[in-house]
Enzyme design. Sequence first.
Site, PDB file in Angstrom:
ATOM      1  N   LYS A 182       0.989  -1.210  -0.021  1.00 21.91           N
ATOM      2  CA  LYS A 182       0.118  -0.037   0.090  1.00 21.91           C
ATOM      3  C   LYS A 182       0.838   1.272   0.128  1.00 21.91           C
ATOM      4  CE  LYS A 182      -0.430  -0.559   4.941  1.00 21.91           C
ATOM      5  NZ  LYS A 182      -1.398  -1.077   6.096  1.00 21.91           N
ATOM      6  N   TYR A 188      11.918  31.328   8.860  1.00 19.89           N
ATOM      7  CA  TYR A 188      10.571  31.859   9.254  1.00 19.89           C
ATOM      8  C   TYR A 188      10.500  31.847  10.892  1.00 19.89           C
ATOM      9  CZ  TYR A 188       8.757  31.265   4.517  1.00 19.89           C
ATOM     10  OH  TYR A 188       8.658  31.344   3.106  1.00 19.89           O
ATOM     11  N   MET A 244       9.450  24.885   3.152  1.00 18.81           N
ATOM     12  CA  MET A 244       8.975  23.947   2.093  1.00 18.81           C
ATOM     13  C   MET A 244       9.788  23.256   1.245  1.00 18.81           C
ATOM     14  SD  MET A 244       6.020  24.626  -0.795  1.00 18.81           S
ATOM     15  CE  MET A 244       4.750  25.328   0.408  1.00 18.81           C
TER      16      MET A 244
HETATM   17  C1  LIG Z   1      -0.570  -2.110   6.804  1.00 17.21           C
HETATM   18  C2  LIG Z   1      -1.074  -3.370   6.976  1.00 17.21           C
HETATM   19  C3  LIG Z   1      -0.018  -4.374   7.241  1.00 17.21           C
HETATM   20  C4  LIG Z   1       1.318  -4.260   7.104  1.00 17.21           C
HETATM   21  O1  LIG Z   1       1.802  -3.931   8.445  1.00 17.21           O
HETATM   22  P1  LIG Z   1       3.330  -3.684   8.864  1.00 17.21           P
HETATM   23  O2  LIG Z   1       3.210  -3.353  10.349  1.00 17.21           O
HETATM   24  O3  LIG Z   1       3.632  -2.538   7.931  1.00 17.21           O
HETATM   25  O4  LIG Z   1       4.111  -4.838   8.859  1.00 17.21           O
HETATM   26  C5  LIG Z   1      -0.740  -5.781   7.682  1.00 17.21           C
HETATM   27  N1  LIG Z   1      -2.174  -5.769   7.697  1.00 17.21           N
HETATM   28  C6  LIG Z   1      -2.952  -4.767   7.420  1.00 17.21           C
HETATM   29  C7  LIG Z   1      -4.308  -4.980   7.722  1.00 17.21           C
HETATM   30  C8  LIG Z   1      -2.331  -3.624   7.223  1.00 17.21           C
HETATM   31  O5  LIG Z   1      -3.358  -2.411   7.172  1.00 17.21           O
END
Ligand SMILES: *Cc1c(COP(=O)(O)O)cnc(C)c1O
Length: 380
Positions: free
Chosen positions: A40, A266, A314
């Site tokens: 992801k 800033y 930035m």
């Molecule tokens: C992101 C996620 C993982 C992976 O978790 P890590 O801690 O990055 O190994 C596994 N299962 C679900 C449901 C997740 O959302």
Amino acid sequence: MSTESRSRAWVHVDPEALHRNLFRIRDTMGSGTRILPVVKADAYGIGVERALAVFDRVDPWGYGVATVAEGLELRRLGVTRPVLVLMPAESEAVRDAVERGLTLSVSSLDALEEISQEADAQDRGLAVHVEVDTGMGRAGFDWRRAAEWGPRIAALTTRRVRWEGLYTHFHSADEADSGPTELQRRRFRDTVEALPDADGTERLLHLSNSAGILRRVDLEADLARPGIFLYGGSAGRDLPEPEEVVAVRARILLVREVPAGTTLGYGATYRAARAERWATLGIGYGDGVPRALGNQGSVVVRGRMAPIIGRISMDLTVVDITDLPEVGRGEVVTLIGTDGGARVSLEEFAEHAGTNNYEILTGLGTRLPRIWSSDGHSQE
Ligand SMILES: *Cc1c(COP(=O)(O)O)cnc(C)c1O
């Protein structure tokens, strides 16, 4: 170190380290457990297309993503393995998900009804994995009420909408106290036992993220879902460390000699206490360097530490190189990673910013090219 440069800053990714982390986590899993790498958020910011090329070498069961859009991207890249969407899908995306044969996770009966109607409308089959909430609270069916939802899901799933898997997610597997994880594991087992039998086919069971795998809490599971460890992020303070996959580097765009009293950035939150040398780096919060790092932490240059001074802008960050007279314009500094004998780990960087390694990796900006090379110092 090459001096050729086309970028002001970049993310260096080491595919060999990624590969070794993958093998290490796979070898930690139970012998009957298949791997479902979680890719992801563009593979935690490193770039999903190239990550897939590495992960495919271990013949994974499939890939885990968070959203339907990410799943569609995997299909576009030619992935034919199962793609499991781990978060509840929005209604608007169900049609595309069914069309492209994504595997959807299900946390409510109305969502399952929608999926089932869409599958009927398209006359297409798909698989679903039912999420069980054993304490995480953000999604999933309540583990205490399996006797209610179990039969209703069984009634709604058909040959067309196949109930293929059942899973849960640990909330504290990164912590040394195994109590909460053990409790969640028991709740999941109780849920499995309370459910109506799948007719003939075994459902795939899965629980573990990286930390759960490294703690070896579910050696009997069918699948495991590693993420952070693959990408070089620690999964917990007391757990084995992965190899470093990601380095964040930036060039010195400008070196200035400033008299005592000169203010910086800033809010003018930093003022030179003496005659100082400042280096302006071509990276800022628009690239994912948290603003919270203003006047916090250090970067590495020529194997030595140079403190970050003033607020992060930035597009720019300034470091104090008064004690490094040999450092000049055009040189490369390391914000995360190793250079010479010195290192800022992803975790140290995150800690200085008051956050965790996940947020840092997934926050690295699109302005930073991802440079994949086993040579730690290759540059864009
Ligand atoms: C992101 C996620 C993982 C992976 O978790 P890590 O801690 O990055 O190994 C596994 N299962 C679900 C449901 C997740 O959302």
